[in-house]
Design a protein around this motif. Structure first.
Motif, PDB file in Angstrom:
ATOM      1  N   ASN A  77      -9.356  11.517   5.069  1.00  0.00           N
ATOM      2  CA  ASN A  77      -8.209  12.591   4.375  1.00  0.00           C
ATOM      3  C   ASN A  77      -7.931  12.757   3.212  1.00  0.00           C
ATOM      4  OD1 ASN A  77      -8.733  13.696   7.408  1.00  0.00           O
ATOM      5  ND2 ASN A  77      -6.561  13.131   8.242  1.00  0.00           N
ATOM      6  N   PRO A  78      -8.318  13.557   2.585  1.00  0.00           N
ATOM      7  CA  PRO A  78      -7.625  14.186   1.836  1.00  0.00           C
ATOM      8  C   PRO A  78      -6.460  12.599   1.620  1.00  0.00           C
ATOM      9  CG  PRO A  78      -8.376  15.890   2.061  1.00  0.00           C
ATOM     10  CD  PRO A  78      -8.433  14.866   3.164  1.00  0.00           C
ATOM     11  N   PRO A  79      -5.609  12.076  -0.025  1.00  0.00           N
ATOM     12  CA  PRO A  79      -4.724  11.321  -0.077  1.00  0.00           C
ATOM     13  C   PRO A  79      -3.816  12.443  -1.062  1.00  0.00           C
ATOM     14  CG  PRO A  79      -6.184  10.776  -2.281  1.00  0.00           C
ATOM     15  CD  PRO A  79      -6.827  12.348  -1.307  1.00  0.00           C
ATOM     16  N   VAL A  80      -2.688  12.166  -0.651  1.00  0.00           N
ATOM     17  CA  VAL A  80      -1.328  12.859  -1.018  1.00  0.00           C
ATOM     18  C   VAL A  80      -0.735  12.245  -2.226  1.00  0.00           C
ATOM     19  CG1 VAL A  80       1.328  13.686  -1.485  1.00  0.00           C
ATOM     20  CG2 VAL A  80      -0.358  13.764   1.194  1.00  0.00           C
ATOM     21  N   SER A  81      -1.069  12.428  -3.610  1.00  0.00           N
ATOM     22  CA  SER A  81      -0.879  11.737  -4.595  1.00  0.00           C
ATOM     23  C   SER A  81       0.339  12.260  -5.925  1.00  0.00           C
ATOM     24  CB  SER A  81      -2.070  11.035  -5.463  1.00  0.00           C
ATOM     25  OG  SER A  81      -2.904  10.864  -5.187  1.00  0.00           O
ATOM     26  N   GLY A  82       0.608  10.901  -6.304  1.00  0.00           N
ATOM     27  CA  GLY A  82       2.013  11.841  -7.282  1.00  0.00           C
ATOM     28  C   GLY A  82       4.047  11.713  -6.566  1.00  0.00           C
ATOM     29  N   ALA A  83       3.983  11.539  -5.080  1.00  0.00           N
ATOM     30  CA  ALA A  83       4.701  11.209  -4.825  1.00  0.00           C
ATOM     31  C   ALA A  83       5.847  10.217  -5.451  1.00  0.00           C
ATOM     32  CB  ALA A  83       4.821  11.697  -3.125  1.00  0.00           C
ATOM     33  N   LEU A  84       7.179  10.129  -5.069  1.00  0.00           N
ATOM     34  CA  LEU A  84       8.411   9.069  -4.826  1.00  0.00           C
ATOM     35  C   LEU A  84       8.605   8.822  -3.795  1.00  0.00           C
ATOM     36  CD1 LEU A  84      10.483   7.636  -6.399  1.00  0.00           C
ATOM     37  CD2 LEU A  84      11.600   9.841  -7.051  1.00  0.00           C
ATOM     38  N   VAL A  85       8.420   7.542  -3.480  1.00  0.00           N
ATOM     39  CA  VAL A  85       8.316   6.530  -1.977  1.00  0.00           C
ATOM     40  C   VAL A  85       9.365   5.946  -2.146  1.00  0.00           C
ATOM     41  CG1 VAL A  85       6.698   6.191  -0.252  1.00  0.00           C
ATOM     42  CG2 VAL A  85       6.335   7.341  -1.759  1.00  0.00           C
ATOM     43  N   ILE A  86      10.282   6.022  -0.794  1.00  0.00           N
ATOM     44  CA  ILE A  86      11.180   4.366  -1.472  1.00  0.00           C
ATOM     45  C   ILE A  86      11.757   4.511  -0.127  1.00  0.00           C
ATOM     46  CG2 ILE A  86      14.440   4.511  -1.463  1.00  0.00           C
ATOM     47  CD1 ILE A  86      13.783   6.889  -4.500  1.00  0.00           C
ATOM     48  N   ILE A  87      11.714   3.117   0.221  1.00  0.00           N
ATOM     49  CA  ILE A  87      12.811   2.709   1.347  1.00  0.00           C
ATOM     50  C   ILE A  87      14.254   2.194   1.418  1.00  0.00           C
ATOM     51  CG2 ILE A  87      12.382   0.484   3.162  1.00  0.00           C
ATOM     52  CD1 ILE A  87       9.007   0.603   2.797  1.00  0.00           C
ATOM     53  N   ARG A  88      14.479   2.825   2.331  1.00  0.00           N
ATOM     54  CA  ARG A  88      16.146   1.721   2.338  1.00  0.00           C
ATOM     55  C   ARG A  88      16.466   1.094   3.000  1.00  0.00           C
ATOM     56  NH1 ARG A  88      16.230   7.266  -0.329  1.00  0.00           N
ATOM     57  NH2 ARG A  88      16.473   7.818  -2.265  1.00  0.00           N
ATOM     58  N   ASP A  89      17.890   0.518   3.538  1.00  0.00           N
ATOM     59  CA  ASP A  89      18.367  -0.426   4.302  1.00  0.00           C
ATOM     60  C   ASP A  89      19.698   0.717   4.463  1.00  0.00           C
ATOM     61  OD1 ASP A  89      19.740  -1.954   3.314  1.00  0.00           O
ATOM     62  OD2 ASP A  89      18.929  -4.073   3.039  1.00  0.00           O
ATOM     63  N   ASP A  90      20.322   0.075   5.755  1.00  0.00           N
ATOM     64  CA  ASP A  90      21.466   0.297   5.672  1.00  0.00           C
ATOM     65  C   ASP A  90      22.735  -0.235   4.669  1.00  0.00           C
ATOM     66  OD1 ASP A  90      21.463  -2.513   7.311  1.00  0.00           O
ATOM     67  OD2 ASP A  90      22.136  -2.055   9.420  1.00  0.00           O
ATOM     68  N   THR A  91      22.390  -1.580   4.375  1.00  0.00           N
ATOM     69  CA  THR A  91      22.951  -2.555   3.448  1.00  0.00           C
ATOM     70  C   THR A  91      23.420  -1.166   2.068  1.00  0.00           C
ATOM     71  OG1 THR A  91      21.307  -3.572   2.175  1.00  0.00           O
ATOM     72  CG2 THR A  91      22.571  -4.028   4.008  1.00  0.00           C
ATOM     73  N   GLY A  92      22.657  -0.329   1.424  1.00  0.00           N
ATOM     74  CA  GLY A  92      22.519   0.448   0.522  1.00  0.00           C
ATOM     75  C   GLY A  92      20.632   0.046  -0.181  1.00  0.00           C
ATOM     76  N   ARG A  93      20.165  -1.099  -0.425  1.00  0.00           N
ATOM     77  CA  ARG A  93      19.212  -1.771  -0.762  1.00  0.00           C
ATOM     78  C   ARG A  93      18.428  -0.270  -0.738  1.00  0.00           C
ATOM     79  NH1 ARG A  93      15.752  -6.430   0.277  1.00  0.00           N
ATOM     80  NH2 ARG A  93      13.760  -6.937  -1.338  1.00  0.00           N
ATOM     81  N   GLU A  94      17.225  -0.233  -1.802  1.00  0.00           N
ATOM     82  CA  GLU A  94      16.138   0.506  -2.285  1.00  0.00           C
ATOM     83  C   GLU A  94      14.768  -0.254  -2.885  1.00  0.00           C
ATOM     84  OE1 GLU A  94      17.143   3.851  -4.650  1.00  0.00           O
ATOM     85  OE2 GLU A  94      18.769   5.166  -3.036  1.00  0.00           O
ATOM     86  N   GLU A  95      14.224  -0.222  -2.355  1.00  0.00           N
ATOM     87  CA  GLU A  95      12.744  -0.203  -3.030  1.00  0.00           C
ATOM     88  C   GLU A  95      11.593   0.680  -3.045  1.00  0.00           C
ATOM     89  OE1 GLU A  95       9.673  -2.752  -3.545  1.00  0.00           O
ATOM     90  OE2 GLU A  95      11.193  -3.050  -3.495  1.00  0.00           O
ATOM     91  N   VAL A  96      11.513   1.181  -3.945  1.00  0.00           N
ATOM     92  CA  VAL A  96      10.894   2.023  -4.574  1.00  0.00           C
ATOM     93  C   VAL A  96       8.917   1.602  -4.825  1.00  0.00           C
ATOM     94  CG1 VAL A  96      10.598   4.129  -6.802  1.00  0.00           C
ATOM     95  CG2 VAL A  96      12.341   3.608  -6.206  1.00  0.00           C
ATOM     96  N   LEU A  97       8.177   2.196  -4.036  1.00  0.00           N
ATOM     97  CA  LEU A  97       6.994   1.850  -4.122  1.00  0.00           C
ATOM     98  C   LEU A  97       5.993   2.552  -5.072  1.00  0.00           C
ATOM     99  CD1 LEU A  97       8.557   2.105  -0.958  1.00  0.00           C
ATOM    100  CD2 LEU A  97       6.102   2.210  -0.281  1.00  0.00           C
ATOM    101  N   TYR A  98       5.306   2.113  -5.618  1.00  0.00           N
ATOM    102  CA  TYR A  98       3.993   2.412  -6.736  1.00  0.00           C
ATOM    103  C   TYR A  98       3.078   2.830  -5.904  1.00  0.00           C
ATOM    104  CZ  TYR A  98       1.572  -2.156  -6.190  1.00  0.00           C
ATOM    105  OH  TYR A  98       1.342  -3.272  -6.353  1.00  0.00           O
ATOM    106  N   GLU A  99       2.235   3.400  -6.583  1.00  0.00           N
ATOM    107  CA  GLU A  99       1.016   3.686  -6.206  1.00  0.00           C
ATOM    108  C   GLU A  99       0.004   3.328  -7.034  1.00  0.00           C
ATOM    109  OE1 GLU A  99      -1.340   8.218  -5.083  1.00  0.00           O
ATOM    110  OE2 GLU A  99       0.566   8.151  -6.605  1.00  0.00           O
ATOM    111  N   GLY A 100      -0.952   2.073  -5.623  1.00  0.00           N
ATOM    112  CA  GLY A 100      -1.321   1.318  -6.477  1.00  0.00           C
ATOM    113  C   GLY A 100      -3.389   1.842  -5.931  1.00  0.00           C
ATOM    114  N   ARG A 101      -4.042   2.698  -5.098  1.00  0.00           N
ATOM    115  CA  ARG A 101      -4.745   4.206  -5.212  1.00  0.00           C
ATOM    116  C   ARG A 101      -4.016   4.966  -4.737  1.00  0.00           C
ATOM    117  NH1 ARG A 101      -5.456  -0.919  -1.324  1.00  0.00           N
ATOM    118  NH2 ARG A 101      -5.649   0.899   0.146  1.00  0.00           N
ATOM    119  N   PRO A 102      -4.746   5.937  -5.271  1.00  0.00           N
ATOM    120  CA  PRO A 102      -3.851   6.893  -4.420  1.00  0.00           C
ATOM    121  C   PRO A 102      -4.334   7.396  -2.473  1.00  0.00           C
ATOM    122  CG  PRO A 102      -6.632   7.870  -5.940  1.00  0.00           C
ATOM    123  CD  PRO A 102      -6.277   5.965  -5.086  1.00  0.00           C
ATOM    124  N   GLY A 103      -3.015   8.076  -3.119  1.00  0.00           N
ATOM    125  CA  GLY A 103      -2.601   8.299  -1.726  1.00  0.00           C
ATOM    126  C   GLY A 103      -1.793   6.614  -0.722  1.00  0.00           C
TER     127      GLY A 103
END
Length: 320
Positions: A77-103
Motif C-alpha cells: 500500500n502507498p505510504p503516508v509520508s511527512g506526518a508528525l508522529v508522537i507517542i505519549r505516556d500517562d506521566t507526560g513523557r513524549e517521544e517524537v518519531l522520525y521517518e526512517g523510510r517512507p511511511g
C-alpha cells in the motif's frame, strides 16, 4: 425459397413441430438485456500499525493508505509520508518519531515502554488531519513455561509437518489476554558442480493470528498451538515464540480479525465488515481509520527442533 424450406425442415424435423430446444434458444436470444453495473470507488483511507513493548527499541509505527483490489498494490500500500508522529505516556513523557523510510516512523533506540504505563499515539498528517489513539495500558505477561511440537502426517486437509504448542501458567484471579507471534531459522544446502554451500533462512509468521482469553483457563496451564512448521528436511529448526500481553480492547480487535479471516470462503459466510480499531480523527470520530496501536509486555521462548525425516520427533512425555 428452397433455402428457407430446408431451414424449416431442420428446425421442425419429420413431425413438423419445432423442437423444444430450439424454442428455448430463440427465447433466450430474444431476452438479452444489457446490464449496467455501478460500483462505488472508495477513497483511500489511512491504515496504522504500531506496537511498543517493555524491551529496548526502536519501535515502528507504519502508516499507509488502503488500496482498491484492482489497482495492483495489494500487499504494497502507498505510504503516508511527512506526518508528525508522537507517542505519549500517562506521566507526560513524549517521544517524537522520525521517518526512517517512507511511511515507517521509528522511535529512538533508547526509548523503552514500561509495564503499568498508559500510552497514546498522535498523528498529524501533512494534509493537516489529526489522528489519536485511545489509551492502551501495558499489562504484565507471564513467562513462557515451555514449548513442544507434535508431528502430523500428511492428509487431505493438511500438509505434513509439526504443530508447535506453547505452554503458559496463567495467573490466578486475573483477567488475561494473550497474543503470540513466531519466527524461525533453518539450514539448507546449495549444491553445484563446484561446491556445497551451507545457507540459512529466517522466516516469519505472516497470516496466522494466535490470540486467546483466559476466561476458560483462568489459573490453569494453557496449551496453545501457535505455529505449523512443514516437515521438509532431516535438519534442525530453531523457533522463537513471542508472547505478548493484550488489553481487552486489543484482544477484541485481533480476535475479530482472526474470525473474519477464518470465516471467508463460502457464500453463507458473513460478509467482511470493517473492524474498528482504537484510532480516530479528532475532528470527525465517525471517519474510518484502520489498524491498531498497542502496548504489550513481551516474553520470549525458543525451542530447538531436531527433525528426523519420516519419524515422529520426541517431545516431553507429560504432553504425549
Amino acid at each position: 425459397m428452397r433455402n428457407r424450406e430446408m431451414i424449416w425442415q431442420i428446425l421442425t424435423g419429420p413431425s413438423g413441430r419445432i423442437f423444444p430446444l430450439v424454442l428455448w434458444i430463440i427465447f433466450f436470444m430474444s431476452c438479452e438485456v444489457p446490464i449496467s453495473v455501478e460500483y462505488e470507488v472508495l477513497e483511500p483511507q489511512i491504515v496504522v500499525d504500531g506496537l511498543i513493548t517493555n524491551e529496548p527499541g526502536p519501535y515502528e509505527v507504519k502508516l499507509s493508505y488502503s488500496s482498491a483490489y484492482s489497482d495492483g498494490t495489494i500487499g504494497n500500500n502507498p505510504p503516508v509520508s511527512g506526518a508528525l508522529v508522537i507517542i505519549r505516556d500517562d506521566t507526560g513523557r513524549e517521544e517524537v518519531l522520525y521517518e526512517g523510510r517512507p511511511g515507517i516512523y521509528q522511535t529512538d533506540p533508547g526509548f523503552m515502554g514500561e509495564v503499568g504505563r498508559v500510552y497514546t499515539l498522535s498523528i498529524n498528517t501533512a494534509e493537516g488531519k489529526t489522528i489519536e489513539s485511545q489509551p492502551e495500558e501495558m499489562l504484565p505477561v507471564p513467562a513462557v513455561d515451555s514449548i513442544y511440537y507434535i508431528f502430523n502426517l500428511k492428509s487431505e486437509i493438511q500438509k505434513q509437518g509439526h504443530e508447535v504448542y506453547v505452554v503458559v501458567d496463567d495467573p490466578v484471579d486475573e483477567k488475561n489476554y494473550y497474543r503470540w507471534k513466531w519466527d524461525g531459522f533453518y539450514r539448507f544446502y546449495m549444491v553445484n558442480d563446484f561446491e556445497t554451500r551451507v545457507c540459512f533462512k529466517h522466516e516469519f509468521d505472516i497470516n496466522r493470528i494466535s490470540v486467546i482469553s483466559d476466561r476458560e483457563f483462568n489459573g490453569n496451564k494453557i496449551y496453545m498451538p501457535v505455529s505449523f512448521v512443514e516437515h521438509f528436511s532431516n535438519d534442525f529448526y530453531l523457533i522463537h515464540i513471542h508472547q505478548y500481553s493484550l488489553t481487552e480492547n486489543a484482544y477484541k480487535f485481533w480476535n475479530a480479525l482472526y474470525e473474519q479471516s477464518a470465516n471467508v470462503g463460502s457464500i453463507f459466510d458473513p460478509q467482511p465488515a470493517r473492524i474498528k480499531g482504537n484510532l480516530f480523527y479528532t475532528d470527525d470520530t465517525e471517519a474510518p481509520v484502520h489498524g491498531f496501536f498497542g502496548a504489550s509486555a513481551h516474553q520470549l521462548g525458543y525451542q530447538y527442533m531436531d527433525f528426523n525425516a519420516g519419524i515422529r520427533p520426541e517431545y516431553p512425555r507429560s504432553y504425549a
